[in-house]
Design an enzyme around this catalytic site. Structure first.
Site, PDB file in Angstrom:
ATOM      1  N   GLY A 520       0.837  -1.192   0.000  1.00 38.20           N
ATOM      2  CA  GLY A 520       0.000   0.000   0.000  1.00 38.20           C
ATOM      3  C   GLY A 520       0.866   1.234   0.000  1.00 38.20           C
ATOM      4  O   GLY A 520       2.091   1.143  -0.168  1.00 38.20           O
ATOM      5  N   LYS A 542       4.583  -4.806   8.598  1.00 33.71           N
ATOM      6  CA  LYS A 542       4.553  -3.755   7.584  1.00 33.71           C
ATOM      7  C   LYS A 542       5.890  -3.040   7.562  1.00 33.71           C
ATOM      8  O   LYS A 542       6.329  -2.486   8.581  1.00 33.71           O
ATOM      9  CB  LYS A 542       3.416  -2.775   7.902  1.00 33.71           C
ATOM     10  CG  LYS A 542       3.397  -1.577   6.967  1.00 33.71           C
ATOM     11  CD  LYS A 542       2.124  -0.768   7.134  1.00 33.71           C
ATOM     12  CE  LYS A 542       0.927  -1.589   6.783  1.00 33.71           C
ATOM     13  NZ  LYS A 542       0.051  -1.055   5.794  1.00 33.71           N
ATOM     14  N   ASP A 636      -7.060   7.829   4.738  1.00 35.52           N
ATOM     15  CA  ASP A 636      -6.919   6.939   3.590  1.00 35.52           C
ATOM     16  C   ASP A 636      -7.905   5.762   3.691  1.00 35.52           C
ATOM     17  O   ASP A 636      -7.528   4.609   3.524  1.00 35.52           O
ATOM     18  CB  ASP A 636      -5.468   6.441   3.517  1.00 35.52           C
ATOM     19  CG  ASP A 636      -5.103   5.932   2.116  1.00 35.52           C
ATOM     20  OD1 ASP A 636      -5.876   6.198   1.163  1.00 35.52           O
ATOM     21  OD2 ASP A 636      -4.059   5.258   1.984  1.00 35.52           O
TER      22      ASP A 636
END
Ligand SMILES: *[C@@H]1O[C@H](CO)[C@@H](O)[C@H](O)[C@H]1NC(C)=O
Ligand SMILES: *[C@@H]1O[C@H](CO)[C@@H](O)[C@H](O)[C@H]1NC(C)=O
Ligand SMILES: *[C@@H]1O[C@H](CO)[C@@H](O)[C@H](O)[C@H]1NC(C)=O
Ligand SMILES: *[C@@H]1O[C@H](CO)[C@@H](O)[C@H](O)[C@H]1NC(C)=O
Ligand SMILES: *[C@@H]1O[C@H](CO)[C@@H](O)[C@H](O)[C@H]1NC(C)=O
Ligand SMILES: *[C@@H]1O[C@H](CO)[C@@H](O)[C@H](O)[C@H]1NC(C)=O
Ligand SMILES: *[C@@H]1O[C@H](CO)[C@@H](O)[C@H](O)[C@H]1NC(C)=O
Ligand SMILES: *[C@@H]1O[C@H](CO)[C@@H](O)[C@H](O)[C@H]1NC(C)=O
Length: 796
Positions: A520, A542, A636
């Site tokens: 992402g 992440k 987002d």
């Protein structure tokens, strides 16, 4: 052995690996003798081990003891505790004690009872030169010739289940079993007909012939294939895929898989983890997609007994994807252990030779939102409810009426094909003798009884379980933390339990950042395994890219703020790594990945699941905006950032990153003129960014959830439908909202909600941020505690 041990991150696992390997070794040496079953071999029910296992030990063929003197010759999953049966030879004719199955020296395969009577035999083509039989690792039992060609295989004669590598050709039939405890033939069948239609049918009572169809595949096909990597699909004669029935990307290496036509008439895809694993229960779990999507409503036959038995009605739990059979009041199940058999009345019926004098002894039990499709014998039109009642009371044949002004249908006994669902506008009135009625009902209110809010109960249960589990883990962590801290680096904050990991630890946990889960704006996400508080868990790691700040303290402060969040609709941060250029966040792993995979296309979630996700996402956002210690604007919100846990609860991810990452909003949008994707107009106008940007993005997401399509479809045939926001507003202002959900039967039956949700979404996507509601108001509207007014055109 040495090589395998390296991959195991923690030495505590080494012992179990060793044990496991020994087990494998044992199994495989043991299984050698089983590989080829030679002519003259046999099994009897009294053998100490009355089965032949496959080389891997995963499947077994042999006798299962079903009732005291009843044995099923079957194939089952042999390594799991419940030995799930996937095939059987004699389901309608159990074999007694002392029965024997033999591969005879002359190449026949026969099951005889202790008296020598043949219970079952394999129909092996004449002239086959049978030389051995074999239980294969696929779950297929084969009888083979000397040239290894199969002259008989269990895969060609399925009962109610298909397995990976199995195919169904024209003429194949799956027949459901009778109920959970009884393997004999039930009332539902799935068949790939010779005319190439794949169809689900009911049977009339328990007969063998198909009666009424309740699901038909849209396309004709030559074969139904269950492939090795967990997909079930229809293919044409040239092998091209025509339609997917089920897709799971769980590998057959890690999961046992099967597709079964269950005794409730629903065709489901099940998985069972082969190895202990924190994310999956050690039990069969069904995928959320089932066929048909709601058997209670989809079964529209007019002469059989419906999804449930006679006199019984069906309600559908769309979260658990299960129909449930109920008896109306005044009736009870023939057999509480076999509810599919239906209900009988508990009162003596009206005496036809004195019907009029008995009128005052009968009354009606009301069931709002319900219908009994079949068994009507007279229609009155026009009829008020009152005249409808009078007509039924005066008629000894009338067992119930179904009414909606101006129609009144009189139904005879036995009642059939009953269903109750909020989308049904008919009202049923069941005639019962008064003494029984008052005895059984108390306040005489049937509505409350069958409008059980299963969703709430289930959610409640899940919540309860979660909190019990959570408490359990908290207790565990309290016990383990002190010892843990020695082996781990250091614990940042005792209260939030956020752990600091070294880069090396995470490198190992992810096996060198091998399995990519997604990518992402914030960075790339990898799957890993970590032992946290003594429990081995999957995690999502992440790797952050595009950091705004290289400042350690600032990064740490932001991470701590994210770490303090805790809500069932947001993804929990477990820990992080902050080592020079390596900045990583460790989150809990979400088994079902992102909403994006389920919102569009074939594995689309059903209407009520989508509505649950809409509400869950709204609750998570409200929490981030207003309820957590320092307000977090997500910035987002989009389907990729809404993850789904194993019960398909929405969990917002990637929040709190806006402050530490440089993400250029205006460039993350699609390059198509006139569409902004999920991005609020403020981003383009250099206006102050407030929580209302999330409300805007939520509005777009809500429209997508309602309509089950993307906010922009370049390929839309109708130009007016390309941009979802425009089309939705057009439909709303022209009161043609049904066009938005025309392919979704469940939504079509729930138009009030469609309208409310679309109106809410239109308020959320107003250009002027001050016109958009706050998330709190959004939730109140969706939940129905706040009314909503007509929204203006969002672009005006
Ligand atoms: C089973 O029964 C049949 C019929 O009585 C008989 O011909 C056959 O020999 C028996 N087979 C075995 C394996 O006992
Ligand atoms: C089983 O029998 C067949 C035919 O005799 C032979 O080709 C095959 O190698 C045998 N398999 C094993 C594992 O013994
Ligand atoms: C299963 O149901 C059939 C049909 O009603 C019945 O004959 C049989 O006894 C049942 N078997 C068991 C094990 O209950
Ligand atoms: C199974 O089918 C799916 C969907 O078409 C495909 O992606 C996958 O590669 C297939 N797997 C095998 C082993 O053929
Ligand atoms: C295979 O058959 C289907 C339908 O029968 C057709 O649409 C498709 O083009 C064919 N594909 C190939 C590669 O021939
Ligand atoms: C029920 O209806 C179906 C479809 O109309 C028909 O094929 C079937 O024969 C009927 N069954 C009975 C028992 O009347
Ligand atoms: C209902 O009435 C019938 C006959 O009057 C009686 O046999 C039956 O036990 C009653 N049922 C209940 C639940 O009271
Ligand atoms: C119905 O009523 C008639 C006349 O009173 C009586 O003879 C008969 O036994 C009754 N039948 C039943 C089933 O109670």
């Amino acid at each position: 052995m040495h090589e395998m041990a390296i991959a195991i991150p923690y030495s505590s696992s080494f012992l179990s690996l060793l044990l496991f390997s020994l087990l494998l070794l044992f199994e495989s040496t043991n299984a050698q003798t089983n590989t080829n079953i030679s002519l003259g071999s046999s099994l009897t029910t009294q053998d100490k081990k009355p089965f032949w296992a496959s080389p891997s030990g995963e499947f077994a063929f042999g006798f299962q003891n079903i009732e005291p003197d009843g044995f099923l010759l079957a194939i089952w999953f042999d390594k799991i505790p419940d030995k799930t049966i996937v095939w059987s030879a004699n389901r309608n004719n159990l074999a007694g004690k002392g029965s024997k199955v033999e591969l005879t020296t002359d190449g026949r395969f026969i099951l005889n009872d202790s008296g020598g009577n043949t219970v079952w035999y394999a129909k092996i083509p004449a002239g086959s030169r049978v030389s051995y039989a074999s239980m294969l690792d696929t779950g297929n039992f084969v009888v083979a010739n000397s040239d290894s060609a199969h002259s008989w295989e269990s895969f060609d004669k399925p009962t109610d289940t298909i397995l990976p590598k199995q195919t169904l050709g024209p003429g194949s039939i799956l027949f459901s079993r009778r109920n959970a405890a009884n393997y004999s033939r039930g009332r539902f069948l799935l068949t790939l007909q010779d005319d190439k239609n794949l169809i689900l049918y009911t049977t009339f009572l328990y007969a063998e012939d198909p009666n009424s169809r309740y699901w038909v595949a849209e396309t004709k096909c030559n074969q139904v294939i269950f492939n090795q990597s967990g997909s079930v699909y229809l293919t044409a004669s040239n092998g091209s895929i025509l339609k997917m029935l089920f897709t799971s990307d769980l590998s057959t290496r890690d999961f046992y898989q099967r597709a079964t036509l269950d005794y409730d008439g629903v065709f489901r895809y099940y998985v069972y983890p082969k190895f202990r694993n924190a994310q999956w229960p050690e039990a069969w779990s069904a995928l959320p997609k089932v066929i048909p999507s709601n058997i209670c409503l989809d079964l529209m036959e007019d002469n059989g007994s419906g999804a449930c038995g006679l006199n019984s009605y069906c309600t559908y739990d769309s979260i658990g994807n299960k129909p449930t059979c109920h008896c109306p009041n005044g009736y009870s199940f023939f057999d509480a252990n076999d509810v599919q058999r239906g209900c009988k009345r508990d009162f003596s019926p009206q005496n036809c030779s004195q019907a009029m004098s008995e009128i005052d002894q009968f009354d009606f039990l009301e069931m709002e939102n319900s219908d009994w499709i079949a068994a009507d014998y007279e229609t009155l039109n026009p009829a008020t409810e009152d005249s409808c009642r009078q007509a039924c009371l005066a008629d000894c044949l009338c067992a119930a009426i179904v009414h909606q002004f101006p129609n009144c249908y009189k139904k005879r006994y036995p009642l059939s094909n009953g269903r109750s669902h909020q989308s049904i506008s008919w009202k049923s009135l069941i005639k019962t003798r008064k003494e029984n009625a008052t005895f059984q009902l108390g306040d005489g209110d049937c509505k409350k009884k069958h409008r059980i809010p299963w969703n709430l109960i289930l959610t409640g249960l899940v919540l309860l379980c979660c909190s019990v589990l959570l408490n359990f883990f908290l207790a565990l962590s309290a016990i383990f933390r002190p010892t843990n801290r020695k082996s781990k680096t250091r614990v940042v904050d005792q209260h939030q339990g956020l752990q600091l990991f070294s880069y090396e630890e995470l490198n190992m946990a992810t096996n060198g950042f091998k399995e990519k889960l997604g990518r992402g704006a914030a960075g790339t996400v990898f799957k890993g395994v970590l032992t946290l508080d003594g429990i081995e868990k999957y995690v999502a790691v992440k790797r952050l890219e595009n950091m705004v700040t290289e400042n350690d303290a600032e990064f740490q402060a932001e991470v701590n703020s994210i770490g303090r969040t805790n809500h069932r609709n947001v993804v929990q941060l477990l820990g992080f790594c902050n080592e020079a250029q390596h900045r990583l966040l460790v989150y809990e792993f979400m088994m079902n990945g992102s909403l994006e995979n389920f919102l569009f296309g074939d594995s689309r979630l059903n209407w009520s699941q989508r509505m649950q996700i809409a509400l869950g996402t709204a609750r998570g956002l409200l929490y981030l905006h207003e309820e957590c210690s320092n307000s977090i604007i997500h910035c987002d919100i989009k389907p990729q950032n809404i993850l789904l846990d194993d019960s398909f609860t929405a969990r917002i991810s990637d929040f709190g990153l806006a402050k530490i990452l440089k993400i250029n909003r205006t460039q993350t949008t699609t390059a198509i003129r006139g569409t902004k994707g999920y991005v609020a107009p403020e981003w383009f106008r250099h206006m102050p960014v407030t929580a209302k940007v999330d409300v805007y993005s939520y509005g777009i997401l809500l429209l997508e959830l309602v309509c089950g399509r993307k906010s922009f479809e370049a390929e839309a045939e109708d130009q007016n439908r390309m941009v979802l926001t425009d089309w939705a507003y057009d439909c709303y202002s022209e009161t043609k909202l049904h066009l938005l959900v025309e392919n979704d039967e469940e939504a079509m039956n729930d138009m009030k909600r469609v309208e409310k949700y679309v109106m809410t979404a239109i308020w959320c996507i107003q250009e002027d941020p001050s016109l958009r509601p706050a998330m709190k108001e959004v939730i109140q509207i969706l939940e129905g505690t706040l009314s909503i007014s007509a929204p203006p055109d969002p672009s005006s």
